[in-house]
Design a protein around this motif. Structure first.
Motif, PDB file in Angstrom:
ATOM      1  N   VAL A   1     -11.276  30.075  -0.451  1.00  0.00           N
ATOM      2  CA  VAL A   1     -12.341  31.087  -0.471  1.00  0.00           C
ATOM      3  C   VAL A   1     -12.139  31.978   0.739  1.00  0.00           C
ATOM      4  O   VAL A   1     -12.132  31.506   1.869  1.00  0.00           O
ATOM      5  N   ARG A   2     -11.974  33.267   0.512  1.00  0.00           N
ATOM      6  CA  ARG A   2     -11.579  34.176   1.589  1.00  0.00           C
ATOM      7  C   ARG A   2     -12.694  35.113   2.039  1.00  0.00           C
ATOM      8  O   ARG A   2     -12.612  35.681   3.113  1.00  0.00           O
ATOM      9  N   ASP A   3     -13.700  35.313   1.194  1.00  0.00           N
ATOM     10  CA  ASP A   3     -14.765  36.245   1.568  1.00  0.00           C
ATOM     11  C   ASP A   3     -15.837  35.509   2.369  1.00  0.00           C
ATOM     12  O   ASP A   3     -16.438  34.549   1.873  1.00  0.00           O
ATOM     13  N   PRO A   4     -16.094  35.920   3.616  1.00  0.00           N
ATOM     14  CA  PRO A   4     -17.080  35.187   4.421  1.00  0.00           C
ATOM     15  C   PRO A   4     -18.482  35.210   3.834  1.00  0.00           C
ATOM     16  O   PRO A   4     -19.230  34.246   3.962  1.00  0.00           O
ATOM     17  N   GLY A   5     -18.833  36.320   3.168  1.00  0.00           N
ATOM     18  CA  GLY A   5     -20.154  36.374   2.548  1.00  0.00           C
ATOM     19  C   GLY A   5     -20.287  35.345   1.437  1.00  0.00           C
ATOM     20  O   GLY A   5     -21.323  34.684   1.298  1.00  0.00           O
ATOM     21  N   ASN A   6     -19.237  35.174   0.644  1.00  0.00           N
ATOM     22  CA  ASN A   6     -19.263  34.164  -0.412  1.00  0.00           C
ATOM     23  C   ASN A   6     -19.337  32.759   0.175  1.00  0.00           C
ATOM     24  O   ASN A   6     -20.082  31.909  -0.327  1.00  0.00           O
ATOM     25  N   ALA A   7     -18.566  32.503   1.219  1.00  0.00           N
ATOM     26  CA  ALA A   7     -18.583  31.172   1.834  1.00  0.00           C
ATOM     27  C   ALA A   7     -19.988  30.835   2.344  1.00  0.00           C
ATOM     28  O   ALA A   7     -20.503  29.736   2.122  1.00  0.00           O
ATOM     29  N   GLY A   8     -20.607  31.798   3.014  1.00  0.00           N
ATOM     30  CA  GLY A   8     -21.954  31.553   3.525  1.00  0.00           C
ATOM     31  C   GLY A   8     -22.966  31.364   2.414  1.00  0.00           C
ATOM     32  O   GLY A   8     -23.870  30.522   2.517  1.00  0.00           O
ATOM     33  N   THR A   9     -22.820  32.134   1.341  1.00  0.00           N
ATOM     34  CA  THR A   9     -23.764  32.013   0.231  1.00  0.00           C
ATOM     35  C   THR A   9     -23.600  30.687  -0.496  1.00  0.00           C
ATOM     36  O   THR A   9     -24.591  30.053  -0.885  1.00  0.00           O
ATOM     37  N   VAL A  10     -22.364  30.234  -0.692  1.00  0.00           N
ATOM     38  CA  VAL A  10     -22.156  28.923  -1.318  1.00  0.00           C
ATOM     39  C   VAL A  10     -22.738  27.819  -0.428  1.00  0.00           C
ATOM     40  O   VAL A  10     -23.346  26.861  -0.915  1.00  0.00           O
ATOM     41  N   LEU A  11     -22.560  27.965   0.864  1.00  0.00           N
ATOM     42  CA  LEU A  11     -23.123  26.974   1.793  1.00  0.00           C
ATOM     43  C   LEU A  11     -24.651  26.924   1.641  1.00  0.00           C
ATOM     44  O   LEU A  11     -25.258  25.859   1.608  1.00  0.00           O
ATOM     45  N   ARG A  12     -25.248  28.106   1.504  1.00  0.00           N
ATOM     46  CA  ARG A  12     -26.708  28.175   1.311  1.00  0.00           C
ATOM     47  C   ARG A  12     -27.116  27.522  -0.014  1.00  0.00           C
ATOM     48  O   ARG A  12     -28.100  26.776  -0.070  1.00  0.00           O
ATOM     49  N   CYS A  13     -26.344  27.773  -1.074  1.00  0.00           N
ATOM     50  CA  CYS A  13     -26.624  27.150  -2.375  1.00  0.00           C
ATOM     51  C   CYS A  13     -26.505  25.634  -2.278  1.00  0.00           C
ATOM     52  O   CYS A  13     -27.327  24.896  -2.839  1.00  0.00           O
ATOM     53  N   ALA A  14     -25.456  25.168  -1.600  1.00  0.00           N
ATOM     54  CA  ALA A  14     -25.257  23.723  -1.458  1.00  0.00           C
ATOM     55  C   ALA A  14     -26.421  23.088  -0.715  1.00  0.00           C
ATOM     56  O   ALA A  14     -26.913  22.010  -1.089  1.00  0.00           O
ATOM     57  N   ASP A  15     -26.874  23.749   0.311  1.00  0.00           N
ATOM     58  CA  ASP A  15     -28.033  23.263   1.063  1.00  0.00           C
ATOM     59  C   ASP A  15     -29.263  23.197   0.165  1.00  0.00           C
ATOM     60  O   ASP A  15     -29.982  22.186   0.119  1.00  0.00           O
ATOM     61  N   ALA A  16     -29.492  24.273  -0.595  1.00  0.00           N
ATOM     62  CA  ALA A  16     -30.677  24.318  -1.470  1.00  0.00           C
ATOM     63  C   ALA A  16     -30.618  23.255  -2.553  1.00  0.00           C
ATOM     64  O   ALA A  16     -31.656  22.681  -2.930  1.00  0.00           O
ATOM     65  N   ALA A  17     -29.424  22.974  -3.080  1.00  0.00           N
ATOM     66  CA  ALA A  17     -29.284  21.994  -4.155  1.00  0.00           C
ATOM     67  C   ALA A  17     -29.345  20.559  -3.637  1.00  0.00           C
ATOM     68  O   ALA A  17     -29.368  19.617  -4.419  1.00  0.00           O
ATOM     69  N   GLY A  18     -29.324  20.404  -2.329  1.00  0.00           N
ATOM     70  CA  GLY A  18     -29.399  19.061  -1.765  1.00  0.00           C
ATOM     71  C   GLY A  18     -28.059  18.404  -1.548  1.00  0.00           C
ATOM     72  O   GLY A  18     -27.983  17.178  -1.397  1.00  0.00           O
ATOM     73  N   ALA A  19     -26.989  19.196  -1.526  1.00  0.00           N
ATOM     74  CA  ALA A  19     -25.666  18.624  -1.250  1.00  0.00           C
ATOM     75  C   ALA A  19     -25.642  18.015   0.147  1.00  0.00           C
ATOM     76  O   ALA A  19     -26.355  18.464   1.052  1.00  0.00           O
ATOM     77  N   GLU A  20     -24.804  16.991   0.294  1.00  0.00           N
ATOM     78  CA  GLU A  20     -24.735  16.295   1.583  1.00  0.00           C
ATOM     79  C   GLU A  20     -23.663  16.854   2.505  1.00  0.00           C
ATOM     80  O   GLU A  20     -23.622  16.499   3.678  1.00  0.00           O
ATOM     81  N   ALA A  21     -22.786  17.719   1.975  1.00  0.00           N
ATOM     82  CA  ALA A  21     -21.730  18.269   2.823  1.00  0.00           C
ATOM     83  C   ALA A  21     -21.061  19.445   2.130  1.00  0.00           C
ATOM     84  O   ALA A  21     -21.083  19.568   0.904  1.00  0.00           O
ATOM     85  N   VAL A  22     -20.461  20.297   2.952  1.00  0.00           N
ATOM     86  CA  VAL A  22     -19.587  21.372   2.488  1.00  0.00           C
ATOM     87  C   VAL A  22     -18.257  21.214   3.221  1.00  0.00           C
ATOM     88  O   VAL A  22     -18.243  21.002   4.445  1.00  0.00           O
ATOM     89  N   VAL A  23     -17.173  21.308   2.471  1.00  0.00           N
ATOM     90  CA  VAL A  23     -15.833  21.173   3.052  1.00  0.00           C
ATOM     91  C   VAL A  23     -15.061  22.455   2.774  1.00  0.00           C
ATOM     92  O   VAL A  23     -15.011  22.914   1.632  1.00  0.00           O
ATOM     93  N   LEU A  24     -14.486  23.041   3.801  1.00  0.00           N
ATOM     94  CA  LEU A  24     -13.641  24.221   3.643  1.00  0.00           C
ATOM     95  C   LEU A  24     -12.196  23.826   3.907  1.00  0.00           C
ATOM     96  O   LEU A  24     -11.890  23.204   4.948  1.00  0.00           O
ATOM     97  N   THR A  25     -11.313  24.162   2.985  1.00  0.00           N
ATOM     98  CA  THR A  25      -9.905  23.812   3.171  1.00  0.00           C
ATOM     99  C   THR A  25      -9.279  24.698   4.241  1.00  0.00           C
ATOM    100  O   THR A  25      -9.851  25.701   4.671  1.00  0.00           O
ATOM    101  N   ASP A  26      -8.062  24.315   4.632  1.00  0.00           N
ATOM    102  CA  ASP A  26      -7.399  25.034   5.719  1.00  0.00           C
ATOM    103  C   ASP A  26      -7.030  26.458   5.341  1.00  0.00           C
ATOM    104  O   ASP A  26      -6.738  27.267   6.220  1.00  0.00           O
ATOM    105  N   ALA A  27      -7.049  26.780   4.059  1.00  0.00           N
ATOM    106  CA  ALA A  27      -6.719  28.139   3.636  1.00  0.00           C
ATOM    107  C   ALA A  27      -7.958  28.996   3.409  1.00  0.00           C
ATOM    108  O   ALA A  27      -7.845  30.134   2.939  1.00  0.00           O
ATOM    109  N   SER A  28      -9.124  28.471   3.729  1.00  0.00           N
ATOM    110  CA  SER A  28     -10.363  29.220   3.495  1.00  0.00           C
ATOM    111  C   SER A  28     -10.772  30.004   4.735  1.00  0.00           C
ATOM    112  O   SER A  28     -10.254  29.806   5.834  1.00  0.00           O
TER     113      SER A  28
END
Length: 286
Positions: free
Chosen positions: A131-158
């Motif tokens: 994932v290369r777009d910082p806005g998308n990364a932040g928004t997915v992180l926000r979605c994961a938080d809202a859905a109750g996910a326990e973690a977000v992992v970004l690969t070395d190419a993100s």
């Protein structure tokens, strides 16, 4: 007697220069510090600690913002952060936004080692691969938080999760759940599977339909969703690593969903299935 004019930090202060350079990734990595802008992000930063260390180490604020957000400035001081009053132009020089809101915090890196994420035995994880777009990364992180996910992992190419745009797009969620960074995708998938987590790729060309998976009751298990690049999705070699490749059904005429929207649908589907005592029958069903 008129009130004394507050003393403002000099725009040539080494503190200002050190904060300004955090807009660039190489300096963020070198100093292991990043910027959090605006009242929501600074409030969350002031209340966050990593072990014994406060995450917020410094706060620049205009006198007007310090008065308007006195509770946030007070929380910053309580956390031990140095608070600097600054002119609007100084805040604008540090900020990366077009319309700064008068508060810019300097924060310590807060990412969690991947092995600690695994040790917590997470049931719902978002894995961002390329994932290369910082806005998308932040928004997915926000979605994961809202859905109750326990973690977000970004690969070395993100993208760098501490990019100011990613921090803003997370709207404070960066401070809410563990985030692991720089993990090779092959290692992430292998170790998640070893930890008993089903690894599912989200792909518009997937051979399995999300609603069908919910109907079959396969989504209630611990799950890591893999989300790919905004432009080209997930390469075949990454899809081949996963346990299933699942598409979000398109019932109308839309060509596809964007990354953040697809991530929200997938994460909430898993969250609902995991919470349902007897399994889940449909994303939109009762």
């Amino acid at each position: 007697m008129p009130p004394a004019t507050p003393e403002l930090i000099s725009p040539r202060s080494p503190r200002v220069l050190a904060a300004r350079r955090l807009a660039k990734r190489n300096f963020r990595g070198k100093d292991r510090l990043f910027l959090a802008e605006g009242p929501q992000a600074v409030r969350e930063a002031a209340g966050h600690r990593a072990g014994d260390a406060a995450t917020l180490v410094e706060l620049f604020t205009t006198p007007e913002a310090a008065e308007r957000y006195a509770d946030i400035v007070g929380a910053a001081r309580d956390a031990g952060a140095r608070v600097h009053l600054a002119a609007e132009q100084v805040i604008a020089d540090i900020s990366t936004t077009v319309t700064p809101q008068g508060l810019v915090g300097v924060c310590r890196f807060l990412d969690t080692p991947f092995e600690e994420v695994l040790a917590a035995r997470p049931r719902l994880v978002a894995l961002l691969a390329n994932v290369r777009d910082p806005g998308n990364a932040g928004t997915v992180l926000r979605c994961a938080d809202a859905a109750g996910a326990e973690a977000v992992v970004l690969t070395d190419a993100s993208v760098d999760v501490y990019n100011p745009k990613a921090v803003r797009a997370s709207v404070g969620s960066l401070f809410h759940l563990p985030v692991a960074v720089g993990v090779p995708v092959e290692h992430a998938v292998e170790r998640l599977r070893d930890a008993g987590v089903r690894v599912v790729a989200a792909d518009g060309a997937g051979d399995r339909d999300l609603d069908d998976e919910l109907d079959k009751g396969t989504m209630g298990v611990p799950t890591a969703w893999v989300f790919g690049n905004e432009a080209w999705g997930l390469p075949e070699e990454t899809r081949a690593l996963t346990d299933a490749v699942v598409r979000v059904p398109i019932h109308g005429k839309a060509e596809s969903l964007n990354l953040a929207t697809a991530a929200a649908v997938c994460l909430y589907a898993s969250a609902r299935a995991q919470r349902a005592a007897g399994g889940c029958r449909s994303v939109t069903g009762n």
